[in-house]
Every structure is written in structure tokens, then in C-alpha cells.
Design a protein around this motif. Structure first.
Motif, short mmCIF file in Angstrom:
data_model
loop_
_atom_site.label_atom_id
_atom_site.label_comp_id
_atom_site.label_asym_id
_atom_site.label_seq_id
_atom_site.Cartn_x
_atom_site.Cartn_y
_atom_site.Cartn_z
N ASP A 1 6.74 0.25 -7.84
CA ASP A 1 5.82 0.10 -8.69
C ASP A 1 6.53 0.59 -10.00
O ASP A 1 7.15 1.60 -10.13
N GLU B 1 2.34 1.76 -3.32
CA GLU B 1 1.03 1.64 -4.41
C GLU B 1 1.61 0.52 -5.35
O GLU B 1 1.38 0.93 -6.77
N THR C 1 0.81 -1.17 -0.08
CA THR C 1 0.03 0.00 0.01
C THR C 1 0.92 1.06 -0.07
O THR C 1 0.59 2.23 -0.64
N LYS D 1 5.61 4.18 -11.55
CA LYS D 1 6.28 4.91 -10.64
C LYS D 1 7.86 5.19 -10.87
O LYS D 1 8.15 6.35 -10.99
N GLU E 1 0.67 -2.85 -7.15
CA GLU E 1 -0.37 -3.81 -7.58
C GLU E 1 0.09 -5.25 -8.15
O GLU E 1 -0.09 -6.18 -7.79
#
Length: 149
Positions: A117, A99, A96, A120, A101
Motif C-alpha cells: 500500500d 491493507e 486485505t 504504508k 485499496e
């Protein structure tokens, strides 16, 4: 060991990410995961974490800043073990924070790895050439101002 390079992976369905094969032996005794300051996950060897802890401990514990720094660093860290296939289980709290997934980049950053990520990281990576040039220019300016050039 200085970690360097970057490697693209995906989280599996159990939130595990592979370590780059050339670094796996460095994490034979496990890893310590810490929320990174730039929105990534920092990955330390146990020895690397202890070295970083010594830096944190330089701020006096009796000051408010020292107490907050210790909480941010120690209370937010997670000890994890490398599995037989060279993967680390990433706690949901850190996913989290970063960020993340599915698509990730694992990159070397001197004495630690970072897990980003992928989108990012690509945004961050696009700014690196200018950031490097600016940092080198500041060093050159400081050297010239100090008479060391």
C-alpha cells in the motif's frame, strides 16, 4: 536476477496491478504471491518460490514450528499468471492482508518483488536510512569483536 527499484501504480477495477516493464519477462511463467511478514505481498518467480521453499523446509516438519511455518508459507501462497499487459491479479485475501485499496508501490527486494500500500510504504521508506545505518553499525561491531576488521 536481483530485483531493485520502486514503482508506483494503482490497482485496476479488477484488482490487477502492473509489473514494472523491466521485470515482466522474469514472470513469463507466472508468479507466486505470498503474504509478506511486514504487511506487504511478496511476489516470487516460480524458481524464486522454490528457492524460498528450500529455506522453509530447513525447519523440521515434525516440529510444531516446522508445521506452522509450512502452513504459513505454502497454504497462504497463490499461483497467478501474468496477463498480456503485464499485470497480476491479486487475490482479495492478500489485498486485505496488505491493507491495499488502490495506490500501490511495487518494489524490488533482491530475489522477489513486494507490493505495498503506497501510504504504508512511504512510512516504511522513511525509516530505511536509519535501519541501514544501524545494521551496518552492528556488522562493524561484530567484525571488530571477532577481530575481523
Amino acid at each position: 536476477m536481483a530485483f531493485r527499484g520502486n514503482f508506483e501504480y494503482q490497482l485496476d477495477d479488477r484488482n490487477r496491478v502492473a509489473l514494472p516493464p523491466k521485470f515482466r519477462e522474469e514472470f513469463a511463467n507466472g508468479a507466486v504471491l505470498v503474504p509478506g511478514l511486514d504487511g506487504c505481498i511478496e511476489v516470487y518467480t516460480p524458481e524464486g518460490f522454490e528457492a524460498e521453499a528450500r529455506v522453509v523446509e530447513r525447519v523440521p516438519a515434525y516440529s510444531e514450528a516446522g508445521r506452522q511455518l509450512r502452513r504459513a508459507f505454502f497454504a497462504s501462497s497463490f499461483d497467478v499468471q501474468r496477463d498480456g499487459q503485464g499485470r497480476l491479479l491479486i487475490p482479495a485475501k492478500l489485498l486485505t492482508h496488505a491493507e491495499i485499496e488502490r495506490d500501490v508501490v511495487v518494489l524490488g527486494n533482491d530475489q522477489r518483488l513486494e507490493i505495498w500500500d503506497r501510504a504504508k510504504w512511504e512510512e516504511q521508506e522513511s525509516m530505511l536510512p536509519n535501519a541501514r545505518a544501524d545494521a551496518l553499525q552492528r556488522l562493524a561491531d561484530e567484525s571488530a569483536a571477532g577481530g575481523g576488521g
